[in-house]
Design a protein around this motif. Structure first.
Motif, mmCIF file in Angstrom:
data_model
loop_
_atom_site.group_PDB
_atom_site.id
_atom_site.type_symbol
_atom_site.label_atom_id
_atom_site.label_comp_id
_atom_site.label_asym_id
_atom_site.label_seq_id
_atom_site.Cartn_x
_atom_site.Cartn_y
_atom_site.Cartn_z
ATOM 1 N N ASN A 1 2.734 12.263 -8.701
ATOM 2 C CA ASN A 1 1.323 12.635 -8.546
ATOM 3 C C ASN A 1 0.379 11.434 -8.467
ATOM 4 O O ASN A 1 -0.833 11.601 -8.366
ATOM 5 C CB ASN A 1 0.882 13.518 -9.725
ATOM 6 C CG ASN A 1 1.467 14.909 -9.582
ATOM 7 O OD1 ASN A 1 1.691 15.364 -8.463
ATOM 8 N ND2 ASN A 1 1.746 15.558 -10.706
ATOM 9 N N MET A 2 0.939 10.233 -8.561
ATOM 10 C CA MET A 2 0.065 9.049 -8.516
ATOM 11 C C MET A 2 -0.566 8.915 -7.132
ATOM 12 O O MET A 2 0.046 9.251 -6.120
ATOM 13 C CB MET A 2 0.873 7.766 -8.809
ATOM 14 C CG MET A 2 1.239 7.574 -10.251
ATOM 15 S SD MET A 2 2.294 6.111 -10.471
ATOM 16 C CE MET A 2 1.072 4.817 -10.608
ATOM 17 N N LYS A 3 -1.783 8.376 -7.149
ATOM 18 C CA LYS A 3 -2.462 8.109 -5.872
ATOM 19 C C LYS A 3 -2.490 6.596 -5.661
ATOM 20 O O LYS A 3 -2.252 5.832 -6.600
ATOM 21 C CB LYS A 3 -3.890 8.646 -5.933
ATOM 22 C CG LYS A 3 -3.944 10.139 -6.165
ATOM 23 C CD LYS A 3 -5.371 10.654 -6.051
ATOM 24 C CE LYS A 3 -5.424 12.111 -6.459
ATOM 25 N NZ LYS A 3 -5.000 12.325 -7.843
ATOM 26 N N ASP A 4 -2.835 6.201 -4.454
ATOM 27 C CA ASP A 4 -2.922 4.766 -4.157
ATOM 28 C C ASP A 4 -3.871 4.090 -5.141
ATOM 29 O O ASP A 4 -4.921 4.648 -5.479
ATOM 30 C CB ASP A 4 -3.419 4.538 -2.721
ATOM 31 C CG ASP A 4 -2.374 4.958 -1.691
ATOM 32 O OD1 ASP A 4 -1.287 5.412 -2.106
ATOM 33 O OD2 ASP A 4 -2.657 4.843 -0.489
ATOM 34 N N SER A 5 -3.483 2.915 -5.599
ATOM 35 C CA SER A 5 -4.239 2.080 -6.562
ATOM 36 C C SER A 5 -4.188 2.592 -7.998
ATOM 37 O O SER A 5 -4.770 1.966 -8.892
ATOM 38 C CB SER A 5 -5.722 1.909 -6.157
ATOM 39 O OG SER A 5 -5.810 1.225 -4.945
ATOM 40 N N LYS B 1 0.829 -1.219 0.000
ATOM 41 C CA LYS B 1 0.000 0.000 0.000
ATOM 42 C C LYS B 1 0.861 1.267 0.000
ATOM 43 O O LYS B 1 1.799 1.397 0.780
ATOM 44 C CB LYS B 1 -0.906 0.015 1.238
ATOM 45 C CG LYS B 1 -1.833 1.225 1.271
ATOM 46 C CD LYS B 1 -2.852 1.126 2.405
ATOM 47 C CE LYS B 1 -3.607 2.432 2.586
ATOM 48 N NZ LYS B 1 -4.206 2.968 1.364
ATOM 49 N N GLY B 2 0.514 2.152 -0.912
ATOM 50 C CA GLY B 2 1.198 3.442 -0.970
ATOM 51 C C GLY B 2 2.565 3.391 -1.633
ATOM 52 O O GLY B 2 3.154 4.422 -1.940
ATOM 53 N N GLY C 1 -5.659 -3.722 -5.458
ATOM 54 C CA GLY C 1 -6.468 -3.976 -4.263
ATOM 55 C C GLY C 1 -5.769 -3.551 -2.977
ATOM 56 O O GLY C 1 -6.400 -3.062 -2.042
ATOM 57 N N ASP C 2 -4.461 -3.710 -2.969
ATOM 58 C CA ASP C 2 -3.692 -3.337 -1.773
ATOM 59 C C ASP C 2 -3.487 -1.823 -1.672
ATOM 60 O O ASP C 2 -3.045 -1.317 -0.653
ATOM 61 C CB ASP C 2 -2.302 -3.990 -1.807
ATOM 62 C CG ASP C 2 -2.354 -5.455 -1.396
ATOM 63 O OD1 ASP C 2 -3.446 -5.921 -1.027
ATOM 64 O OD2 ASP C 2 -1.301 -6.119 -1.438
ATOM 65 N N GLY C 3 -3.731 -1.131 -2.779
ATOM 66 C CA GLY C 3 -3.490 0.316 -2.776
ATOM 67 C C GLY C 3 -2.071 0.685 -3.160
ATOM 68 O O GLY C 3 -1.592 1.788 -2.841
ATOM 69 N N ALA C 4 -1.392 -0.232 -3.862
ATOM 70 C CA ALA C 4 -0.054 0.108 -4.365
ATOM 71 C C ALA C 4 -0.202 1.039 -5.569
ATOM 72 O O ALA C 4 -1.283 1.150 -6.154
ATOM 73 C CB ALA C 4 0.685 -1.157 -4.771
ATOM 74 N N ARG C 5 0.870 1.725 -5.913
ATOM 75 C CA ARG C 5 0.872 2.582 -7.111
ATOM 76 C C ARG C 5 1.671 1.828 -8.184
ATOM 77 O O ARG C 5 2.903 1.803 -8.125
ATOM 78 C CB ARG C 5 1.518 3.928 -6.783
ATOM 79 C CG ARG C 5 0.811 4.583 -5.611
ATOM 80 C CD ARG C 5 1.506 5.787 -5.063
ATOM 81 N NE ARG C 5 0.748 6.265 -3.906
ATOM 82 C CZ ARG C 5 0.796 7.501 -3.438
ATOM 83 N NH1 ARG C 5 1.587 8.393 -4.002
ATOM 84 N NH2 ARG C 5 0.082 7.832 -2.392
#
Ligand code: AMP
Length: 395
Positions: A104-108, A10-11, A48-52
């Motif tokens: 500038n990417m957000k989670d997911s 995540k993140g 799903g985990d919120g990775a970028r």
């Protein structure tokens, strides 16, 4: 083996190397998106985990510079359709603009970098190039089994630059586990079926498999190098004169290891290289002058089927004949059907190589194998037992 299923990223900015080298028509339209779909579970896990997720792939063989023909623009669109969310597409790979977009990417979020082979540093295996790429991410995931045998920067070097943050994707893990099973302690009888046009390119894999298998079925054009080496008559059939000695060495090695070698006992020969040429059925080592063998005959297909049905482990790579011509696809299809039948009876089967996959697709039998490898060259090199560049730093 470090695997993404065991972590939550995540993140984190994750550099995900995939093999989206999809076939396209002359206008850049994707004609088969299997390779993208194969990485869906890995992409879904990261999303799903919120990775970028920052996707890295190549397409075709551009010459180390931008070439519209090989742009990933359409690939980005197709990924977007498959994952059901927008894909941020970068026109380049490195530079301030890309760095800003990544920041500038957000989670997911999912981003696709433009074709990595537009940069010479990729195929050159350039460490400085790899270090620049590494700056874009916090972790690295390799899911590109199809390129694992290449010493290319994003395949072989990135894992080493994330010594504690590199992971196998789902596809990669399945490939390595299933192919490793064949080289480890598989159930016997173990039968390898190797076909294709030439023995060169398959020598190492044959050499490495001999001590592990009970039966070796060799078909396709490459068997005529064996037949000629063994003193048979091959007419105009495809063969490699400079590999006759190698073929004999392999036959000797098979004898030493008590491997049963099966070459087609009968074959279809033609007088001209076309689907509707005159043809006749002859003995496998008695091909008349002026005729060329293009498929195995019915007796061979029956013999191979018997051997395959008695096997507990089966490996199949390469066509048994010129299966692109419908009249000469019987040997290849016969093998595919026999492997499917054996699998249904409980055997473990692995098929691979572009032509075997194409035959399985034509027969609608992709799901009848225990495992279909996505890597042609990569699969053969893996089974040759050599350390692959893409796995060197993957621990
Ligand atoms: P490879 O790329 O070496 O795996 O070889 C695949 C090709 O082998 C296919 O395009 C087949 O048409 C070809 N092939 C198989 N059997 C024969 C044969 N008996 N003579 C010529 N080509 C063959």
């Amino acid at each position: 083996m470090r695997h993404i299923k065991d972590v939550n990223l995540k993140g984190k900015r994750v550099l995900l190397r995939v093999d989206f080298n999809v076939p396209t028509d002359g206008n850049g339209n994707i004609t088969d998106d299997t390779r993208i779909r194969k990485s869906l579970p890995t992409m879904q896990k990261l999303i799903g985990d919120g990775a970028r997720t920052i996707l890295i792939t190549h397409l075709g063989r551009p010459k180390g510079e931008f070439d519209e023909k090989y742009s990933l623009k359409n690939v980005a669109k197709r990924i977007s359709e498959i994952i059901g969310r927008e894909v941020i597409f970068t026109q380049s790979l490195l530079g301030e603009e890309v760095t800003d977009m990544v920041n500038n990417m957000k989670d997911s979020d999912v981003m696709l970098l433009e074709n990595i082979r537009f940069y010479k540093g990729e195929t050159g295996g350039d460490m400085e190039f790899a270090k620049e790429l590494a700056k874009l991410g916090d972790a690295y995931v390799n899911n590109a089994f199809g390129t694992v045998h290449r010493n290319h920067a994003s395949v072989s070097l990135l894992a080493g630059l994330f010594p504690n943050d590199h992971y196998f994707g789902f596809l990669m893990e399945r490939e390595v586990e299933n192919l490793s099973y064949l080289l480890g302690n598989p159930k016997h009888p173990f039968t390898a079926i190797i076909g294709g046009s030439k023995i060169s390119g398959k020598i190492d894999v044959l050499d490495n498999l001999i001590p592990k298998v009970d039966n070796m079925i060799i078909g396709g054009g490459m068997r005529y190098t064996f037949t000629k080496a063994l003193g048979g008559k091959i007419g105009n059939s495809l063969h490699e004169d400079d590999k006759l000695g190698v073929a004999l060495d392999l036959v000797d090695k098979m004898k030493k290891h008590n491997v049963n070698l099966y070459l087609p006992i009968d074959c279809i020969v033609i007088d001209d290289f076309r689907n509707d040429a005159n043809c006749q059925l002859v003995k496998g080592d008695e091909i008349p002058d002026g005729w060329e063998a293009v498929d195995c005959g019915p007796k061979s297909i029956e013999l191979f089927r018997e051997v395959i049905l008695k096997s507990q482990t089966i490996l199949w790579n390469g066509p048994m004949g010129v299966f692109e011509m419908p009249n000469f696809a019987k040997g290849t299809f016969g093998v595919a059907r026999a492997v499917a039948e054996a699998t249904q009876n409980g055997a473990f089967s692995v098929a691979g190589g572009g032509d075997s996959i194409s035959a399985l697709q034509q027969l609608d039998m992709m799901d009848k194998m225990s495992f279909v490898s996505t890597g042609g060259g990569a699969m053969l090199e893996f089974l040759s037992g050599i350390e692959l560049p893409g796995l060197k730093y993957m621990k």
